[in-house]
Design a protein around this motif. Structure first.
Motif, PDB file in Angstrom:
ATOM      1  N   UNK A   1     -24.484  34.083 -24.270  1.00 39.42           N
ATOM      2  CA  UNK A   1     -24.763  33.943 -25.699  1.00 39.42           C
ATOM      3  C   UNK A   1     -25.938  34.841 -26.052  1.00 39.42           C
ATOM      4  N   UNK A   2     -25.900  35.416 -27.262  1.00 39.34           N
ATOM      5  CA  UNK A   2     -27.042  36.237 -27.646  1.00 39.34           C
ATOM      6  C   UNK A   2     -28.240  35.356 -27.929  1.00 39.34           C
ATOM      7  N   UNK A   3     -29.402  35.805 -27.747  1.00 42.02           N
ATOM      8  CA  UNK A   3     -29.758  37.143 -27.320  1.00 42.02           C
ATOM      9  C   UNK A   3     -30.259  37.142 -25.879  1.00 42.02           C
ATOM     10  N   UNK A   4     -30.952  36.100 -25.479  1.00 43.00           N
ATOM     11  CA  UNK A   4     -31.647  36.124 -24.186  1.00 43.00           C
ATOM     12  C   UNK A   4     -30.719  36.158 -22.984  1.00 43.00           C
ATOM     13  N   UNK A   5     -29.506  35.705 -23.122  1.00 43.20           N
ATOM     14  CA  UNK A   5     -28.586  35.721 -21.990  1.00 43.20           C
ATOM     15  C   UNK A   5     -27.989  37.075 -21.691  1.00 43.20           C
ATOM     16  N   UNK A   6     -28.002  37.981 -22.666  1.00 43.20           N
ATOM     17  CA  UNK A   6     -27.285  39.246 -22.509  1.00 43.20           C
ATOM     18  C   UNK A   6     -27.804  40.080 -21.342  1.00 43.20           C
TER      19      UNK A   6
END
Length: 191
Positions: free
Chosen positions: A57-62
């Motif tokens: 999921x955006x944003x930190x997981x990208x």
């Protein structure tokens, strides 16, 4: 994963409301060498699974999902938190409540990127109450795809998310699980 735990001890900061601030190496400024080690560890943990896509999921997981994808040699699909004119066609949609941001997002993934033939590894940076993961699981279920596993960088083991996800039968592998934390100390679960 001892390397991640040591980095949390060294550079993490605990804030009011059970917030662990790790923005200087994980989710604002990013340490690519650490991410590479995390990707290698997830590859070891899920080596026997027929994964053909990673979902985050955006944003930190990208960023962590993209680094991990190099070790699996698969594409990354990320759920967007807002409808965009760039997304044409049908989408899977769910609602996710953010623990950190204290708000609910409508989250979407284009139907052209996930389907029944897919074997998904979900990757995310944090697991607290499990809302983001439950939303991503909902999207995978809507697509008729198979969840092969879930990789989390940091799990707050004293919150309910990990138990909820494991009780549903998912193979959840967190690289660092925090049993307790306060402004003076972070205590990790033995793994």
């Amino acid at each position: 994963m001892k390397l991640l735990e040591e980095r949390i001890k060294k550079d993490g900061t605990v804030r009011d409301g059970n917030v662990l601030k790790v923005d200087n190496f994980l989710n604002h400024q990013m340490d690519m060498e650490l991410f590479q080690e995390m990707g290698k560890e997830w590859k070891k943990l899920f080596a026997d699974k027929p994964i053909n896509k990673i979902l985050t999921i955006e944003a930190s997981g990208i960023a962590i999902a993209a680094i991990a994808a190099q070790y699996f040699d698969v594409p990354v699909v990320f759920a967007k938190k807002a409808q965009s004119i760039n997304i044409a066609g049908e989408v899977y949609q769910t609602k996710i409540e953010s623990f950190t941001h204290k708000r609910t997002y409508d989250v979407i993934v284009s139907k052209k990127f996930i389907g029944p033939e897919d074997h998904i590894l979900i990757i995310d940076d944090f697991l607290a109450n499990g809302c983001a993961l439950l939303g991503l699981i909902d999207i995978v279920e809507q697509a008729g795809a198979t969840i092969e596993g879930i990789g989390i960088a940091i799990e707050k083991g004293f919150q309910q998310g990990g138990k909820i996800i494991r009780d549903k039968g998912y193979d959840l592998q967190s690289l660092a699980i925090i049993d307790s934390m306060n402004e003076n100390k972070v205590v990790f679960r033995e793994q």
